[in-house]
Write an enzyme that holds these catalytic residues in place. Sequence first.
Site, PDB file in Angstrom:
ATOM      1  N   CYS A 192      -0.460   4.220   2.048  1.00  0.00           N
ATOM      2  CA  CYS A 192      -0.307   4.025   3.494  1.00  0.00           C
ATOM      3  C   CYS A 192       1.134   4.323   3.930  1.00  0.00           C
ATOM      4  O   CYS A 192       1.373   4.988   4.922  1.00  0.00           O
ATOM      5  CB  CYS A 192      -0.607   2.581   3.891  1.00  0.00           C
ATOM      6  SG  CYS A 192      -2.256   2.005   3.495  1.00  0.00           S
ATOM      7  N   ASP A 193       2.096   3.787   3.182  1.00  0.00           N
ATOM      8  CA  ASP A 193       3.463   3.682   3.680  1.00  0.00           C
ATOM      9  C   ASP A 193       4.485   4.558   2.956  1.00  0.00           C
ATOM     10  O   ASP A 193       5.630   4.656   3.391  1.00  0.00           O
ATOM     11  CB  ASP A 193       3.929   2.216   3.596  1.00  0.00           C
ATOM     12  CG  ASP A 193       2.972   1.274   4.305  1.00  0.00           C
ATOM     13  OD1 ASP A 193       2.268   1.741   5.223  1.00  0.00           O
ATOM     14  OD2 ASP A 193       2.920   0.094   3.949  1.00  0.00           O
TER      15      ASP A 193
ATOM     16  N   CYS B 252       0.841  -1.207   0.000  1.00  0.00           N
ATOM     17  CA  CYS B 252       0.000   0.000   0.000  1.00  0.00           C
ATOM     18  C   CYS B 252       0.871   1.249   0.000  1.00  0.00           C
ATOM     19  O   CYS B 252       1.344   1.688   1.049  1.00  0.00           O
ATOM     20  CB  CYS B 252      -0.927  -0.006   1.216  1.00  0.00           C
ATOM     21  SG  CYS B 252      -2.006   1.432   1.303  1.00  0.00           S
TER      22      CYS B 252
END
Lengths: 109, 306
Positions: free
Chosen positions: B136-137, B133
């Site tokens: 997300c990261d 992701c």
Amino acid sequence: MSTKLFEVNKENYQEEVVGSKLPVLVDFWGPRCAPCLALMPEVEKLALEYAGKVKFCKLNATENRRLCIDLKVMALPTFLFYKSGEVVDKLTADEVTKESVCDRLKSFV
Amino acid sequence: MENNYDLIIIGGGPAGLTAGLYGSRAKLRTLLIEKMLAGGQIATTDHVENYPGFMTGSGQKLTEIMENQAKKFGTGFIMAEVTDVHLAGNEKIISTSQGQYKAPAVILAMGTSSRKLNVPGEEQFLGRGVSFCATCDGAFFEDLPVMVVGGGDAAVEEAIYLTRFAEKVFLVHRRDALRATKVVQERAFAHEKIKFVWDSVVDEIQGENLLERVVVKNVKNGRVKEIAVNGVFVYIGFLPNTGFLSGQVQLSENGYIIANERMETSLPGVFAAGDCRQKLLRQVVTAAGDGATAAFAAEKYLEELR
């Protein structure tokens, strides 16, 4: 009714998380992390359920990047479980669901 | 009984959300079960610009609108994991971590999950450099080199997204050409931070505490090299989330649900929609189309049952 999670950051992490007498759960999130945001209301409900037994904290990873890397947290969402200043359990990335957090909390307390 | 519905939808991506909207507008008592993220995979996509009527914006924004639209007309939502289903007969039973739900009609819209690399180091560095992701990261990798594996839309779009943070993005693809949409390819080729590693696959992911390097093998000449990166973002395709069906409806060889033009599966009253269905093009727009058709067909099915 939900309760807000206690906000921690690089300044107060040592005192509020590592130094806590109660067991601590830290919810690492970020404003662009959609699963983190989806889960947050559920974590707030759990915080209410575990009030007095577990201290629920949240940490905005994007504002505390260095601290996250020191803690080897490089994915969101991540949950760290602390007892007496030690990490005793961790859930990260696709391991994280409402169910997995509930289950780990049960064995944690 | 509060656990009895007219229509139960499993999965809250664009297919499920659209089915919820259409089911609720047909005045069916509709429940949507989602295990984690309403919006599904597209909700973790930074940038959607091919859904007509939505000029540009994040996948999260788009699916939030879809979710609110379904809720506005009365779709019920629960966050729960489906553990077992009983789909034969007139009463379908869906067992979840939050209890049992019943309805005469069910729409299967569970979508797909990211395919893993299945190489040494992948599990070890999950959450410490290996990611599925980018939104997300990505921010963890500010000024660091990263790698994206894959050559489709998801891989190339997320490689472009990661250039906001990363010092350099290596795009490793097993062929010598990308599969991604042409306009996306052009952007990637024009980007100075993206470096292409063609005809190559990941052999191993290595590091100490954090991820430090990736061993990459050229599939044409067999040559192996190490690339120093701190993050690896994996976009090498998807697997259908149809495991819990345990063969109750007909699946393709690859595990996708076989459904006809009316989204009917091999079982009466059971419909499929979105990415988990065997189909040519897996996009938000086709998922939404499937969801609308499935809910409409379910409505007709329920009328005939009465």
